[in-house]
Design a protein around this motif. Structure first.
Motif, PDB file in Angstrom:
ATOM      1  N   UNK A 150     -12.205  54.148 -33.864  1.00 38.89           N
ATOM      2  CA  UNK A 150     -12.625  54.274 -35.250  1.00 38.89           C
ATOM      3  C   UNK A 150     -12.194  53.033 -36.005  1.00 38.89           C
ATOM      4  N   UNK A 151     -12.774  52.869 -37.206  1.00 41.53           N
ATOM      5  CA  UNK A 151     -12.345  51.777 -38.063  1.00 41.53           C
ATOM      6  C   UNK A 151     -13.297  50.611 -38.146  1.00 41.53           C
ATOM      7  N   UNK A 152     -14.368  50.637 -37.370  1.00 42.15           N
ATOM      8  CA  UNK A 152     -15.324  49.544 -37.451  1.00 42.15           C
ATOM      9  C   UNK A 152     -16.133  49.603 -38.735  1.00 42.15           C
ATOM     10  N   UNK A 153     -16.925  48.553 -38.958  1.00 40.09           N
ATOM     11  CA  UNK A 153     -17.758  48.529 -40.149  1.00 40.09           C
ATOM     12  C   UNK A 153     -18.221  47.134 -40.481  1.00 40.09           C
ATOM     13  N   UNK A 154     -18.732  47.004 -41.704  1.00 38.50           N
ATOM     14  CA  UNK A 154     -19.221  45.727 -42.215  1.00 38.50           C
ATOM     15  C   UNK A 154     -18.170  45.129 -43.139  1.00 38.50           C
ATOM     16  N   UNK A 155     -17.861  43.860 -42.911  1.00 39.47           N
ATOM     17  CA  UNK A 155     -16.851  43.185 -43.733  1.00 39.47           C
ATOM     18  C   UNK A 155     -17.304  41.746 -43.966  1.00 39.47           C
ATOM     19  N   UNK A 156     -16.905  41.193 -45.098  1.00 37.11           N
ATOM     20  CA  UNK A 156     -17.256  39.811 -45.410  1.00 37.11           C
ATOM     21  C   UNK A 156     -16.352  38.843 -44.652  1.00 37.11           C
ATOM     22  N   UNK A 157     -16.818  37.632 -44.408  1.00 42.22           N
ATOM     23  CA  UNK A 157     -15.949  36.627 -43.780  1.00 42.22           C
ATOM     24  C   UNK A 157     -14.647  36.469 -44.563  1.00 42.22           C
TER      25      UNK A 157
ATOM     26  N   UNK B 255     -19.489  44.741 -30.634  1.00 45.40           N
ATOM     27  CA  UNK B 255     -19.014  46.106 -30.410  1.00 45.40           C
ATOM     28  C   UNK B 255     -17.652  45.996 -29.742  1.00 45.40           C
ATOM     29  N   UNK B 256     -16.676  46.653 -30.329  1.00 41.22           N
ATOM     30  CA  UNK B 256     -15.303  46.607 -29.827  1.00 41.22           C
ATOM     31  C   UNK B 256     -15.007  47.877 -29.032  1.00 41.22           C
ATOM     32  N   UNK B 257     -14.477  47.673 -27.827  1.00 39.41           N
ATOM     33  CA  UNK B 257     -14.198  48.777 -26.918  1.00 39.41           C
ATOM     34  C   UNK B 257     -12.704  48.876 -26.637  1.00 39.41           C
ATOM     35  N   UNK B 258     -12.234  50.095 -26.590  1.00 44.37           N
ATOM     36  CA  UNK B 258     -10.862  50.383 -26.221  1.00 44.37           C
ATOM     37  C   UNK B 258     -10.792  50.637 -24.715  1.00 44.37           C
ATOM     38  N   UNK B 259      -9.676  50.249 -24.103  1.00 45.27           N
ATOM     39  CA  UNK B 259      -9.484  50.429 -22.666  1.00 45.27           C
ATOM     40  C   UNK B 259      -8.056  50.862 -22.399  1.00 45.27           C
TER      41      UNK B 259
ATOM     42  N   UNK C 164       0.619  59.396  -8.635  1.00 46.60           N
ATOM     43  CA  UNK C 164       0.996  58.122  -9.234  1.00 46.60           C
ATOM     44  C   UNK C 164      -0.209  57.237  -9.511  1.00 46.60           C
ATOM     45  N   UNK C 165      -1.380  57.688  -9.120  1.00 44.88           N
ATOM     46  CA  UNK C 165      -2.594  56.895  -9.308  1.00 44.88           C
ATOM     47  C   UNK C 165      -2.876  56.702 -10.788  1.00 44.88           C
ATOM     48  N   UNK C 166      -3.288  55.471 -11.127  1.00 37.38           N
ATOM     49  CA  UNK C 166      -3.705  55.168 -12.494  1.00 37.38           C
ATOM     50  C   UNK C 166      -5.226  55.058 -12.517  1.00 37.38           C
ATOM     51  N   UNK C 167      -5.831  55.661 -13.507  1.00 36.79           N
ATOM     52  CA  UNK C 167      -7.273  55.581 -13.701  1.00 36.79           C
ATOM     53  C   UNK C 167      -7.573  54.785 -14.969  1.00 36.79           C
ATOM     54  N   UNK C 168      -8.682  54.057 -14.934  1.00 35.23           N
ATOM     55  CA  UNK C 168      -9.047  53.208 -16.056  1.00 35.23           C
ATOM     56  C   UNK C 168     -10.153  53.859 -16.878  1.00 35.23           C
ATOM     57  N   UNK C 169      -9.982  53.843 -18.190  1.00 35.22           N
ATOM     58  CA  UNK C 169     -10.933  54.508 -19.078  1.00 35.22           C
ATOM     59  C   UNK C 169     -11.391  53.567 -20.184  1.00 35.22           C
ATOM     60  N   UNK C 170     -12.632  53.814 -20.643  1.00 34.98           N
ATOM     61  CA  UNK C 170     -13.213  53.062 -21.752  1.00 34.98           C
ATOM     62  C   UNK C 170     -13.616  54.012 -22.873  1.00 34.98           C
ATOM     63  N   UNK C 171     -13.516  53.523 -24.095  1.00 32.82           N
ATOM     64  CA  UNK C 171     -14.067  54.252 -25.226  1.00 32.82           C
ATOM     65  C   UNK C 171     -15.550  53.963 -25.365  1.00 32.82           C
ATOM     66  N   UNK C 172     -16.154  54.592 -26.375  1.00 30.72           N
ATOM     67  CA  UNK C 172     -17.601  54.461 -26.559  1.00 30.72           C
ATOM     68  C   UNK C 172     -17.964  53.230 -27.369  1.00 30.72           C
ATOM     69  N   UNK C 173     -17.000  52.608 -28.004  1.00 34.94           N
ATOM     70  CA  UNK C 173     -17.237  51.396 -28.766  1.00 34.94           C
ATOM     71  C   UNK C 173     -17.421  51.648 -30.250  1.00 34.94           C
ATOM     72  N   UNK C 174     -17.012  50.666 -31.046  1.00 36.54           N
ATOM     73  CA  UNK C 174     -17.219  50.722 -32.488  1.00 36.54           C
ATOM     74  C   UNK C 174     -17.733  49.358 -32.953  1.00 36.54           C
ATOM     75  N   UNK C 175     -18.735  49.376 -33.813  1.00 35.10           N
ATOM     76  CA  UNK C 175     -19.380  48.142 -34.244  1.00 35.10           C
ATOM     77  C   UNK C 175     -18.567  47.471 -35.349  1.00 35.10           C
TER      78      UNK C 175
END
Length: 122
Positions: A7-14, A92-96, A106-117
């Motif tokens: 969360x937290x994406x959006x439109x912002x000015x330079x 688009x920013x993705x969390x991992x 002990x196995x680690x699994x890798x996950x991705x979020x759906x992305x936020x623009x």
């Protein structure tokens, strides 16, 4: 099983700022490395920043000094504070996250979020 919700994406000015959040939930025993990646139109996904379980951070050269990654262990959440944003940060920013799901395995699994623009434009 595990969900990463950004969360937290959006439109912002330079020159403006945004703060992205990514909360992990589900079958989680321990979270190891967490990170943010981004993908602009027509480009490959690239690393933005990562943070280890111990708190060590790593940044892409293009965001050093402008972005800060942090995490809240109690909330299973990683943040990306983005300051002095530039049009070239538009993506688009993705969390991992690398997650150990149970105490037994002990196995680690890798996950991705759906992305936020994130769009930086005047």
């Amino acid at each position: 099983q595990v969900q990463l919700v950004e969360s937290g994406g959006g439109l912002v000015q330079p020159g403006g700022s945004l703060r992205l959040s990514c909360a992990a939930s589900g079958s989680i025993f321990r979270i190891y490395d967490m990170g943010w990646y981004r993908q602009a139109p027509g480009k490959q996904r690239e690393l933005v920043a990562t943070i280890t379980r111990g708190g060590s951070t790593n940044y892409a050269d293009s965001v050093k000094g402008r972005f800060t990654i942090s995490r809240d262990y109690a909330k299973n959440t990683v943040y990306l504070q983005m300051n002095s944003l530039k049009p070239e940060d538009t993506a688009v920013y993705y969390c991992n996250a690398d997650i150990q799901n149970t105490v037994v395995s002990l196995r680690r699994n890798n996950y991705w979020g759906q992305g936020t623009q994130v769009t930086v434009s005047s």
